[in-house]
Each structure stands twice: as C-alpha cells, then as structure tokens.
Design an enzyme around this catalytic site. Structure first.
Site, mmCIF file in Angstrom:
data_model
loop_
_atom_site.group_PDB
_atom_site.id
_atom_site.type_symbol
_atom_site.label_atom_id
_atom_site.label_comp_id
_atom_site.label_asym_id
_atom_site.label_seq_id
_atom_site.Cartn_x
_atom_site.Cartn_y
_atom_site.Cartn_z
ATOM 1 N N ALA A 19 0.829 -1.208 0.000
ATOM 2 C CA ALA A 19 0.000 0.000 0.000
ATOM 3 C C ALA A 19 0.863 1.257 0.000
ATOM 4 C CB ALA A 19 -0.938 -0.012 1.205
ATOM 5 N N ASP A 20 1.955 1.231 0.749
ATOM 6 C CA ASP A 20 2.873 2.367 0.758
ATOM 7 C C ASP A 20 3.468 2.623 -0.623
ATOM 8 O OD1 ASP A 20 3.058 3.679 3.267
ATOM 9 O OD2 ASP A 20 4.119 1.970 4.108
ATOM 10 N N THR A 21 3.960 1.573 -1.247
ATOM 11 C CA THR A 21 4.637 1.760 -2.522
ATOM 12 C C THR A 21 3.656 2.124 -3.637
ATOM 13 O OG1 THR A 21 4.643 -0.650 -2.792
ATOM 14 C CG2 THR A 21 6.648 0.356 -2.001
#
Length: 408
Positions: A179-181
């Site tokens: 989700a971060d990337t």
C-alpha cells in the site's frame, strides 16, 4: 560516413527541483522515483533525528548511525537540508526554497502543514507554479482524513487482506509494504502529469493522493468483479479466480507458477507433461469446467510435474509459450540474470565512510535503451544544509544564526 555518437539525452526530469518533506516510505518512494529520472530532490528533515526511516531496518548499527536500511533504500540521489518548521526562521527558509522549486512532496496527516503556517494556500502565493503533492492514508477530505495510517492499516481497510491467503489462513497481509509503494508510485506519476500540464498552461496544482484509493485501484478483478457483477471475492490462496490451471504447482524440487489461461496454452501444457488425455476429459474440456474442477485438475498436473525440477519445467513450458516460472526467494530473485542484464540492482558509494558498496534498486523504466538511475548515494542527515542555504542566498552569518537558534 560520420561515426559521431550523438550525446545522450538529458534525464526526463532534468532541471526539475523537488522539495521532499516526506517520511518513512510512501512519500520518500515517490521522491526516489523522481530522483531516478533526474530531478534534483532536496530532502527536508527534522534537525537531529531526520526521517524516521533513518532509524528503521535490519541492521541495528546502521539505524543507530541514522542510516537505517529503510532510509538508504529510498533516498539515493537526494540532498539533505535540516529545517525546524516550528521555528519562524525555519518556515522562512522553506518559503524562500519554495520560490525556487517546482514540486513539494509531503505525507503529513491532513492539516499539519496548515497548522505549521506553510500549507497549500500560503505556498501557492509564494510560487503560483508550485506543484504541491500531499500523500496520506485516506486523502485530504472525508471522515477518515485525520486518522493515522500505516501500510498494514491500509492493507486491511482496502480489502487486500480479506482476499489474501486461503479460507483456512485468512486474513493475511502481503509480505511487503504494497500500500505504501502503490501510494508513492501514484504520487510520482501524478507529479509527472502535473508537470506536463504546467508546461502547457503555467498553472501549478494541488495533488491529493490517497493510499487507500491507490490500493483499491491496484486490486484489479477483485474490485471490478464485485462492482460489475455483485459477486464478492474470496481468498483463493495461489489460485487465479479467472482461469484454471492458473496457480502454483508442486514439482520434483519446488514450486512452479503456471498460468495456462488460454485454451491453446492448456493444450500445450497437457502435451508437454504427457497428459493429452486431459483434453478429452469432460471435467476439463471448457474453461468454465476447469475452474469448477480446479482441485482435481491440480492433482493430475502435479502428478505429471513431479518427474522434473521446477527450473526444467520453467524452461520447457516457457519456450513453448505457456507462462511458467519458479517461485523464488528474494535473494534468488535479486540474483536473476535478467535483472543483471537490465542493470536494475545498482551499487553506490556507501554514505558515512562505510567501506562497502551500497546496493539499491534502480528504476523499472529504461529511457532510450538506458536505465533511469542516479549515481549519488543517500545523504547524511543535514549533509547539504550549508550548501543549500548558501544557494538560497543566506550569508555565512545568517547560517550560523540559524544553527544557534535551532532553525536548522
């Protein structure tokens, strides 16, 4: 006939200046993608502690030196300026820098920059051409806007975890910060698109990037099948909902992913494993039949695959046009000759005088046949503070005052 080789074209973002006020992963990942394409990325960090990622990673000694592996992975090619935005002089420095930069990245909770007195409305007055990109868990509006969000929170709230794993082992998070990337990649391409518009119109932009929405966008048929047909997805382990045989299969020595999604691929698979009789089996004749009897089909295929290794089957099937590849560990994947041929894993000088190379990932994009990359290592905390302040027109005496008062 001339043998003159034309000079290499400049990087795609050559001349673009970015202020990177982000921390940990989603924002720094976006800044790193821009740096790989040639942008001059200035990382603005808290004095003394810097980006929290400087203290994160598998090597404790590096983290204690504020060179945590998590930081090193996403900050090559950037410069570091320390600024205390709670200090009036620190805010003044940021405003002066904004006038000289094209892009500002931040991933604070919504409202934090406004409370510091350097929100979008203030910064756009300082530089009407500024592209301001705010990355947050849920976006700048909506009932969840002020909630804290880390990768795991977004993985769960997006539904990702509900479809990962099996009926017996579920929910399950992905083993990496997807989700971060995804949020960082969405931010990077939004910045690039905004730069194109600014080139045409001269107008800056406020970009509001939601990690939750980036995660849902990336989930493909998981979301589209539900939105279009009303059928909620379920966890299916390593199986592909849309086709069979399409999943992970045991071989003589390991696991092999096979995606024989088309009829011709299924026929080729059956021929190569010596099971052409499966083509005449009524349970497997039609794609819908194969999906309905996927477990029985798996048993038949795995029995045939047990005669050879995963690597052997990968080569045999792939050469015949059937998508197939081994399931590798991370070290094995990073050691693939394919990645070496594309110069994807890069070696840079290690910051801080460590006598070893720093290995980081480059860009997945090649430009005119060459990988997008940077030759500069990640910066030490505040390494470029004096240099940047001088570039902004501050005198040595003013710089000394900033240091004494805690503004930088």
């Amino acid at each position: 006939m001339s043998t003159h080789t034309p000079p290499a074209a400049p990087p795609l973002l050559d001349g673009i200046r970015v202020l990177d006020l982000t921390n940990v992963l989603a924002g720094p990942f976006a800044g790193y993608q821009l740096a790989l394409h040639g942008a001059d990325v200035l990382k603005v960090e808290l004095p003394e502690s810097g980006d929290l990622a400087r203290q994160l990673g598998a090597d404790r000694a590096l983290s204690e030196d504020l060179l945590g592996a998590s930081f090193l992975a996403q900050n090559a090619g950037k410069r570091s300026l320390t600024l205390n935005l709670k200090h009036e002089s620190g805010r003044d420095v940021l405003l002066r820098a904004v006038r000289e930069h094209d892009v500002l990245l931040e991933n604070f909770r919504p409202g934090v920059m406004d409370r510091l007195g350097v929100g979008w409305e203030v910064l756009r007055r300082a530089n009407p051409r500024l592209i301001y990109c705010a990355v947050s868990g849920f976006g700048q509006i909506g009932p969840l806007r002020a909630r804290p969000a880390y990768d795991q929170i977004v993985q769960g709230l997006s539904g990702m975890m509900s479809v990962t794993g099996t009926a017996e082992v579920n929910p399950l998070r992905a083993g990496f910060p997807v989700a971060d990337t995804l949020g960082g990649m969405a931010a990077a391409y939004a910045v690039a698109a905004a730069l194109v518009r600014r080139e045409r119109t001269g107008a800056g932009a406020f970009l509001d990037v939601s990690m939750l929405e980036a995660a849902l966008t990336a989930m493909g048929w998981v979301t589209s099948n539900y939105l279009i047909t009303g059928r909620p997805p379920r966890p299916m382990g390593n199986e592909n909902f849309t086709a069979a045989p399409s999943g992970t299969f045991r071989t003589a020595d390991g696991h092999l992913n096979i995606a024989a999604n088309r009829q011709q691929q299924f026929a080729t698979l059956c021929r190569l494993i010596g099971r052409e009789d499966l083509l005449d089996d009524s349970r497997f004749a039609h794609p819908a039949d194969r999906r309905a009897h996927r477990e029985r089909l798996r048993e038949e295929i795995e029995q045939a695959l047990s005669s050879r290794t995963a690597k052997e089957w990968e080569e045999v099937l792939s050469d015949a046009g059937v998508p197939a590849a081994r399931v590798l560990s991370v070290p094995e994947a990073l050691g693939l000759e394919q990645l070496a041929a594309r110069d994807f894993v890069r070696s840079l000088p290690f910051p801080g005088g460590h006598d070893r190379p720093l290995r980081v990932l480059g860009s997945p994009v090649h430009i005119d046949g060459e990988p997008a990359t940077t030759a500069e290592p990640p910066p030490l905390l505040g390494e470029h503070t004096d240099q940047v302040l001088a570039e902004l027109g501050y005198s040595p005496e003013e710089i000394d005052t900033f240091k004494k008062t805690g503004a930088v």
